[in-house]
Structure formats: structure tokens, C-alpha cells
Design a protein around this motif. Structure first.
Motif, short mmCIF file in Angstrom:
data_model
loop_
_atom_site.label_atom_id
_atom_site.label_comp_id
_atom_site.label_asym_id
_atom_site.label_seq_id
_atom_site.Cartn_x
_atom_site.Cartn_y
_atom_site.Cartn_z
N PHE A 156 52.66 15.99 21.20
CA PHE A 156 52.66 17.22 21.97
C PHE A 156 51.26 17.44 22.53
O PHE A 156 50.26 17.01 21.95
N SER A 157 51.18 18.10 23.66
CA SER A 157 49.87 18.37 24.27
C SER A 157 49.06 19.37 23.46
O SER A 157 47.85 19.52 23.66
N SER A 158 49.74 20.07 22.53
CA SER A 158 49.06 21.01 21.66
C SER A 158 49.70 20.98 20.28
O SER A 158 50.88 20.65 20.16
N ASP A 159 48.92 21.31 19.26
CA ASP A 159 49.47 21.35 17.90
C ASP A 159 50.32 22.59 17.67
O ASP A 159 51.15 22.62 16.75
N ALA A 160 50.11 23.62 18.48
CA ALA A 160 50.85 24.88 18.30
C ALA A 160 51.11 25.52 19.66
O ALA A 160 50.32 25.39 20.60
N TYR A 161 52.26 26.19 19.76
CA TYR A 161 52.64 26.87 21.00
C TYR A 161 53.06 28.30 20.66
O TYR A 161 53.63 28.56 19.61
N ILE A 199 54.96 20.44 26.09
CA ILE A 199 54.79 19.20 26.85
C ILE A 199 54.56 18.04 25.89
O ILE A 199 53.78 18.15 24.93
N ILE A 200 55.25 16.94 26.13
CA ILE A 200 55.08 15.72 25.35
C ILE A 200 54.40 14.67 26.23
O ILE A 200 54.82 14.42 27.36
N ASN A 201 53.33 14.08 25.71
CA ASN A 201 52.64 12.98 26.39
C ASN A 201 53.08 11.66 25.78
O ASN A 201 53.14 11.52 24.55
N GLY A 212 58.28 17.71 29.94
CA GLY A 212 58.36 19.08 29.48
C GLY A 212 59.63 19.30 28.68
O GLY A 212 60.69 18.77 29.04
N VAL A 213 59.54 20.01 27.57
CA VAL A 213 60.71 20.28 26.73
C VAL A 213 60.73 21.76 26.36
O VAL A 213 59.70 22.44 26.41
#
Length: 201
Positions: free
Chosen positions: A117-122, A128-130, A168-169
Motif C-alpha cells: 500500500f502507498s501508506s501504512d494507514a488510511y 492505492i497499491i503499488n 486504486g482499491v
């Protein structure tokens, strides 16, 4: 009484067309052939030689057919797009006809070099997955991906989509740990997968 003898020194005409470009363990192809006499045997084998007409000690022996379905690939093949299927058909007087088909062989699963994931937390459900994959210089190239798990837009069962470096998910509702299974597949059908997680808060 008189006897009529017909001599046949013509080899059977045979051609073969692979149904796919790349394979990992089994081969499918269509075969066509014609001959003045009845065909009694068909043999198939694999090698890295383009026009190999030396019958191996233990070829695959099958009844003459128009379709080769899921024939097991055996032999010392290279992971490359330059391997060959050879087919020999034999008529009832012993004449042999040959055909050859080029195909790619790749039985090594692709490597998932980056998947996170582009971030550890949302704080919102959009994430977003890279993704970055490698199939080696001689592999069949990674072409597809699919997703399942704690997302509302998971790929349908058995359905693959075109590979992309960013996807994007939509995370499922509710705070807490969200886990997604990411799968990738190359042209030969080899698959790799990785689970990734993030927090929704």
C-alpha cells in the motif's frame, strides 16, 4: 492370376500450429496431415533444435490426431521463446513426415519485487497499491494481476486484469486491519502472490 502392387515413396504431409505462444508444462496444438496411405502412428518430442528429424529413443507415441491436448512437456528445454515441438507421422508402408513448431517455455514463477500500500494507514476507504514484478530476461513476461480480500472491488473469481504498476482499491468499511491478496501471472501461466495489509482508521 495377377497382383497389383503400388509403390509409395512419398512422405506424409504434416503441419502443426501451437494454440498458444508460451507454455509451462503442457502443450496444446492443432495438427493436419495427408497421405495416400493410412497413417498408423504419430510421435512427438521437444528440443531446442529448430528442425530436429532425429527420432529420440522415447518419443511421445499417440494415435494420429488433429489436436494435441495437454501433452506433458519433457526434456531439457531452455526458459526462452526458442523451443520446438517436433511431430512425425508414419504411414502404413513406413514413410515418415515431419513438422516443427516454435514455442516459448517458461516454468518459473514471476518475482514480485514490490507490492505494498502507498501508506501504512488510511483515514478513508480509498487506497492505492503499488506493484512491480520481474520475470527475468528470458521469461514470458508478467501480464496480468488480480485482487481479493478486504476490498469492495475485488477481482471476480477466476478473472484477471491487465498488469499495472498502480491500482486504486476501495477498502471494506469499518476500522481495523485490512488485508489484500495480490496475485500476478505471466504469459506461460505461472503465478505468484503476496498478502499486504494496512490500517483503516
Amino acid at each position: 492370376s495377377k497382383a497389383t502392387i503400388t509403390f509409395d515413396t512419398e512422405s506424409p504431409e504434416v503441419s502443426i500450429v501451437p494454440l498458444n505462444t508460451w507454455y509451462n508444462d503442457k502443450f496444446d496444438a492443432t495438427v493436419s496431415y495427408s497421405d495416400a496411405n493410412k497413417l498408423v502412428k504419430m510421435m512427438a518430442w521437444y528440443s531446442t533444435i529448430p528442425t530436429d528429424e532425429t527420432l529420440p529413443d522415447y518419443p511421445i507415441v499417440i494415435s494420429p490426431t488433429l489436436v494435441l491436448t495437454s501433452e506433458k512437456i519433457t526434456g531439457n528445454l531452455a526458459q526462452s521463446d526458442s523451443n520446438y515441438l517436433h511431430v512425425a507421422v508414419v504411414d502404413e508402408v513406413g514413410n515418415i513426415g515431419f513438422a516443427h513448431a516454435k514455442f516459448g517455455f517458461d516454468n518459473i514463477a514471476p518475482e514480485i519485487k514490490l507490492c505494498k500500500f502507498s501508506s501504512d494507514a488510511y483515514h478513508e476507504a480509498s487506497a492505492i497499491i503499488n506493484l512491480n514484478c520481474d520475470d527475468g530476461t528470458t521469461g514470458s513476461k508478467v501480464v496480468e494481476m488480480r485482487f481479493s480480500g478486504d476490498i469492495t472491488d475485488a477481482t471476480s473469481e477466476g478473472t484477471w486484469e491487465k498488469l499495472a504498476s498502480i491500482r486504486g482499491v476501495q477498502l471494506t468499511s469499518g476500522d481495523g486491519l485490512k488485508t489484500v491478496l495480490v496475485e500476478v501471472r505471466d504469459n506461460a501461466g505461472n503465478e505468484s502472490s503476496k498478502e499486504i495489509s494496512c490500517e483503516l482508521d
